[in-house]
Each structure stands twice: as structure tokens, then as C-alpha cells.
Design a protein around this motif. Structure first.
Motif, mmCIF file in Angstrom:
data_model
loop_
_atom_site.group_PDB
_atom_site.id
_atom_site.type_symbol
_atom_site.label_atom_id
_atom_site.label_comp_id
_atom_site.label_asym_id
_atom_site.label_seq_id
_atom_site.Cartn_x
_atom_site.Cartn_y
_atom_site.Cartn_z
ATOM 1 N N THR A 236 25.422 54.919 49.626
ATOM 2 C CA THR A 236 26.674 54.345 49.129
ATOM 3 C C THR A 236 27.170 53.238 50.037
ATOM 4 N N GLU A 237 27.036 53.421 51.337
ATOM 5 C CA GLU A 237 27.500 52.419 52.290
ATOM 6 C C GLU A 237 26.764 51.103 52.105
ATOM 7 N N GLN A 238 25.463 51.190 51.890
ATOM 8 C CA GLN A 238 24.681 49.971 51.679
ATOM 9 C C GLN A 238 25.086 49.294 50.382
ATOM 10 N N ARG A 239 25.300 50.086 49.349
ATOM 11 C CA ARG A 239 25.707 49.536 48.057
ATOM 12 C C ARG A 239 27.065 48.850 48.153
ATOM 13 N N VAL A 240 28.023 49.507 48.782
ATOM 14 C CA VAL A 240 29.356 48.925 48.923
ATOM 15 C C VAL A 240 29.279 47.624 49.718
ATOM 16 N N HIS A 241 28.517 47.626 50.796
ATOM 17 C CA HIS A 241 28.364 46.428 51.634
ATOM 18 C C HIS A 241 27.824 45.261 50.810
ATOM 19 N N ASP A 242 26.769 45.524 50.022
ATOM 20 C CA ASP A 242 26.149 44.451 49.236
ATOM 21 C C ASP A 242 27.063 43.969 48.115
ATOM 22 N N LEU A 243 27.777 44.888 47.478
ATOM 23 C CA LEU A 243 28.664 44.508 46.379
ATOM 24 C C LEU A 243 29.877 43.729 46.872
ATOM 25 N N VAL A 244 30.405 44.098 48.024
ATOM 26 C CA VAL A 244 31.524 43.334 48.594
ATOM 27 C C VAL A 244 31.072 41.910 48.900
ATOM 28 N N LYS A 245 29.868 41.792 49.413
ATOM 29 C CA LYS A 245 29.323 40.477 49.737
ATOM 30 C C LYS A 245 29.142 39.627 48.484
ATOM 31 N N GLU A 246 28.761 40.260 47.378
ATOM 32 C CA GLU A 246 28.475 39.527 46.148
ATOM 33 C C GLU A 246 29.733 39.247 45.331
ATOM 34 N N TYR A 247 30.597 40.263 45.196
ATOM 35 C CA TYR A 247 31.763 40.143 44.319
ATOM 36 C C TYR A 247 33.059 39.836 45.055
ATOM 37 N N GLY A 248 33.093 40.119 46.343
ATOM 38 C CA GLY A 248 34.333 39.937 47.098
ATOM 39 C C GLY A 248 34.784 38.498 47.214
ATOM 40 N N VAL A 249 33.887 37.565 46.987
ATOM 41 C CA VAL A 249 34.230 36.143 47.109
ATOM 42 C C VAL A 249 34.745 35.567 45.786
ATOM 43 N N LEU A 250 34.718 36.356 44.718
ATOM 44 C CA LEU A 250 35.126 35.850 43.411
ATOM 45 C C LEU A 250 36.651 35.769 43.303
ATOM 46 N N ASP A 251 37.094 34.978 42.338
ATOM 47 C CA ASP A 251 38.522 34.793 42.110
ATOM 48 C C ASP A 251 39.207 36.128 41.832
ATOM 49 N N LYS A 252 40.314 36.378 42.519
ATOM 50 C CA LYS A 252 41.003 37.662 42.401
ATOM 51 C C LYS A 252 41.556 37.894 40.987
ATOM 52 N N LYS B 112 45.090 50.845 38.468
ATOM 53 C CA LYS B 112 46.212 50.325 39.253
ATOM 54 C C LYS B 112 45.822 50.182 40.725
ATOM 55 N N GLN B 113 45.175 51.208 41.262
ATOM 56 C CA GLN B 113 44.770 51.178 42.679
ATOM 57 C C GLN B 113 43.715 50.098 42.926
ATOM 58 N N ALA B 114 42.796 49.927 41.991
ATOM 59 C CA ALA B 114 41.739 48.923 42.157
ATOM 60 C C ALA B 114 42.324 47.514 42.145
ATOM 61 N N ILE B 115 43.264 47.256 41.224
ATOM 62 C CA ILE B 115 43.863 45.928 41.139
ATOM 63 C C ILE B 115 44.714 45.643 42.377
ATOM 64 N N GLU B 116 45.414 46.648 42.854
ATOM 65 C CA GLU B 116 46.179 46.470 44.096
ATOM 66 C C GLU B 116 45.247 46.132 45.254
ATOM 67 N N ALA B 117 44.112 46.822 45.315
ATOM 68 C CA ALA B 117 43.146 46.567 46.392
ATOM 69 C C ALA B 117 42.593 45.149 46.311
ATOM 70 N N ILE B 118 42.397 44.657 45.089
ATOM 71 C CA ILE B 118 41.901 43.282 44.920
ATOM 72 C C ILE B 118 42.880 42.292 45.528
ATOM 73 N N TYR B 119 44.146 42.400 45.141
ATOM 74 C CA TYR B 119 45.142 41.417 45.592
ATOM 75 C C TYR B 119 45.520 41.593 47.056
ATOM 76 N N GLU B 120 45.265 42.769 47.604
ATOM 77 C CA GLU B 120 45.535 42.994 49.025
ATOM 78 C C GLU B 120 44.297 42.740 49.881
ATOM 79 N N ASP B 121 43.261 42.220 49.228
ATOM 80 C CA ASP B 121 42.016 41.844 49.912
ATOM 81 C C ASP B 121 41.342 43.043 50.582
ATOM 82 N N ARG B 122 41.476 44.204 49.967
ATOM 83 C CA ARG B 122 40.783 45.409 50.431
ATOM 84 C C ARG B 122 39.573 45.618 49.518
#
Length: 345
Positions: free
Chosen positions: A243-259, A279-289
Motif C-alpha cells: 500500500t505504501e508503494q502504491r500511495v507513493h506512486d499515485l501521489v506522484k502521478e495525481y498529486g500534481v493535477l488541478d485541485k 467530504k474528507q477526500a475533498i478537504e484533503a485535496i484542498y488542504e494539500d494532504r
């Protein structure tokens, strides 16, 4: 010289002999033979006018109107054809191999072109496309939960000499609510099918072909039924990545996209994700988490993947734990693993 030819006979020469599609720009945009050039005899509006005249008045009147509409265009058609095929060898087709392609072939032949007139036109080509999906293929499915790096491993398998079919690349979509990546534009369903058939004809059906595990739909597009049925019953390698590897790779790929894009995509899966998690996911997006955002949506995607996996024949599912993030090593591990399956199954 005009040579009548079938689409099956012409396709092997498509790379060396240019193909002119004389249907309207709208018809061409909806779906065309990959690599063909649009050389429209009529504009979109002109075709409607000719068709209406044919139905309401008659064939001869429609033909006469066609000549009136194209009368001043013929030199332009020939010049465009010369740009497409400077050596004066060209294929020509319309919808059914009728008057439009016949008229263009006549004019180009008059100028000195060697013209390959496709019998049955684009309609026959579409029949050929559907036959490709009914043919038998030796498919192997590369499965794994979201973020496992399946697409990268798929292309590494090709580098190792394996045959692959990248459906997501053909569909211009990465297969989730976020699959357009805020930049990809999907082709029409018809064009997706044409592109898939065009790639399938280049593969050896007697050798293994790797395909990434997909749902029936990739974005707004559907995998053709014949091919989809073979995917459902094929051997599947269920690669397991931490899971850690997956999260790391997905943050790298999707984390740079428009919020705003990420938030809108998350909102689309509210019913499946749940109101609180959305609600929690959208909050995390806008809080850059982004780590938190990815972990929240993975709960839904992991559950969906497991449900799909449970619907498969368990005897055709082979779990394989990958221990590192090195893509070439993982691909080699997959190939070694499948070799052992072939021996023992």
C-alpha cells in the motif's frame, strides 16, 4: 488505372499507399480507417442537401446537384491528392464504395493516378473491424490494485519481447473517475474500435498477448464484446504491491493535477465512496494532504477491484507479490512466474 480491391487486400499496403476517405469531415471525425486522409467530396451541409434531393426528387437530380456542387472543386481535389500521394498511387473509399468514391477515382485516374478503389467502402471496413474482435487470441491479463504500476509493467513486458495491447492508451483514459488526467480527450467509440482492430492485426494471434485488467468501460468507451469476453476468461496475474508503494506512486502521478479537477472527479463517485469519505477526500485535496486523499479513495477502488476479482474463475487467477519498485525487475519476475504456470497448469 482504377483497381477494385477489398479492404482485406488493401490493408497490408496502407503504410505505403496513402488512403483517401472522401466522406464528409463529420463522417470522418466520427470514425475512420487509422492513417487515412480526409479528402471530402462534399461538405457536411452539401451531403445533407444531396441526400435530401436523392430521397425527395430522385437519383439523377441528386447526381446533377452533386456535379453542380463539385464543379469548381476538381482541380483542388487533384492538388490535395498530389500532396497526399506525390507518386500518384492512392486508395479511395467512401461509405459504401458508391458514387462519391467512384467519382473521385474517375477524376484521379483521368489525371494519371493509379487508384485502388475499396469495394464496399468504410461499411465493409467496419465489418472487418468487428471480425477482429471475434478472432481467438491468447490473452494474459495483468491485474493488480490501483497504483500497482500495471501500465508501466505492461510496457516493460513489451521491451522484453512480449506482445501487449494498451487499451488505456487507445482509449485515452486511465480507467478511473480521474482517468482523463485533466488533459486527455477520448476518441469516439467507433474510432476506438477501429484503432484497436488496427493494432490487433499487427499482433501474432498464436503468441501470448498481455492486456491490463480493465472494467468493461474505460471512461465513456466500451471494450468490444468479443474481445471483452476473452479478457474475462483469460489467465490473470494479480500483482501485489505494498500500500505504501502504491500511495507513493499515485501521489506522484495525481498529486500534481488541478485541485478543482480532482475534487470534481471525487464528487462523481460520491454514491460509491460515501458522503463522509467524499467530504474528507475533498478537504484533503484542498488542504494539500495528497497522501490522505489517495488513501481515502483507494478504499473504494480496492473494494471494487476485489469484487471484480471474485467474479473470475479462481483457477485462472494467480497472485504474485512484487517486492520492489524496479519496473524491469518486476517484469522479469512476472515472466518467470508465468513460465512456471505454463509448466504446472
Amino acid at each position: 488505372m482504377i483497381k477494385n480491391t477489398t479492404i482485406e487486400d488493401f490493408l497490408p499496403f496502407k503504410g505505403s499507399i496513402p488512403l483517401a476517405d472522401v466522406r464528409t469531415p463529420a463522417e470522418f471525425a466520427h470514425g475512420h480507417i487509422p492513417g487515412a486522409f480526409n479528402l471530402p467530396l462534399f461538405s457536411n451541409d452539401e451531403r445533407v442537401l444531396v441526400g435530401t434531393t436523392y430521397k425527395q426528387v430522385g437519383r439523377e437530380e441528386a447526381i446533377m446537384l452533386g456535379f453542380d456542387l463539385t464543379g469548381s472543386k476538381w482541380s483542388g481535389f487533384i492538388r490535395q491528392a498530389l500532396e497526399i500521394a506525390p507518386d500518384k498511387k492512392i486508395g479511395v473509399h467512401c461509405w459504401r464504395g458508391g458514387m462519391r468514391s467512384g467519382a473521385m477515382a474517375w477524376a484521379l485516374n483521368l489525371y494519371g493516378f493509379e487508384v485502388y478503389l475499396i469495394e464496399g467502402g468504410y461499411k465493409n471496413y467496419r465489418r472487418w473491424v468487428h471480425r477482429q474482435f471475434e478472432a481467438a487470441y491468447q490473452l494474459w491479463i495483468l491485474g493488480g490494485r490501483t497504483g500497482s504500476g500495471k501500465t508501466r509493467m505492461l510496457h516493460e513486458l513489451r521491451s522484453a519481447g512480449e506482445q501487449i495491447m494498451d487499451l488505456e492508451q487507445l482509449a485515452q483514459h486511465q480507467g478511473s473517475s480521474y482517468g482523463t488526467m485533466n488533459r486527455l480527450v477520448q476518441p469516439t467509440q467507433e474510432q476506438f474500435e477501429n484503432n484497436l482492430a488496427d493494432e490487433l492485426k499487427e499482433l501474432d494471434a498464436n503468441r501470448r498477448i498481455w492486456v491490463e485488467d480493465e472494467s468493461l468501460n474505460i471512461g465513456k468507451l466500451l471494450i468490444p464484446n468479443g474481445f471483452w469476453q476473452q479478457m474475462k476468461t483469460a489467465m490473470l496475474i494479480d500483482v501485489k504491491v505494498s500500500t505504501e508503494q502504491r500511495v507513493h506512486d499515485l501521489v506522484k502521478e495525481y498529486g500534481v493535477l488541478d485541485k478543482h479537477f480532482l475534487a470534481a472527479c471525487t464528487e462523481r463517485i460520491r454514491k460509491r465512496l460515501g458522503p463522509l469519505q467524499t467530504k474528507q477526500a475533498i478537504e484533503a485535496i484542498y488542504e494539500d494532504r495528497m497522501d490522505d486523499f489517495i488513501r481515502l479513495v483507494l478504499v473504494y477502488y480496492d473494494k471494487t477491484y476485489q469484487t471484480c476479482l471474485n467474479n473470475r474463475n479462481a483457477e485462472h487467477v494467480f497472485p504474485l507479490t512484487l517486492t520492489g519498485g524496479n519496473v524491469p525487475e518486476n517484469a522479469l519476475q512476472i515472466l518467470n512466474f508465468t513460465s512456471s504456470i505454463a509448466v504446472t497448469s
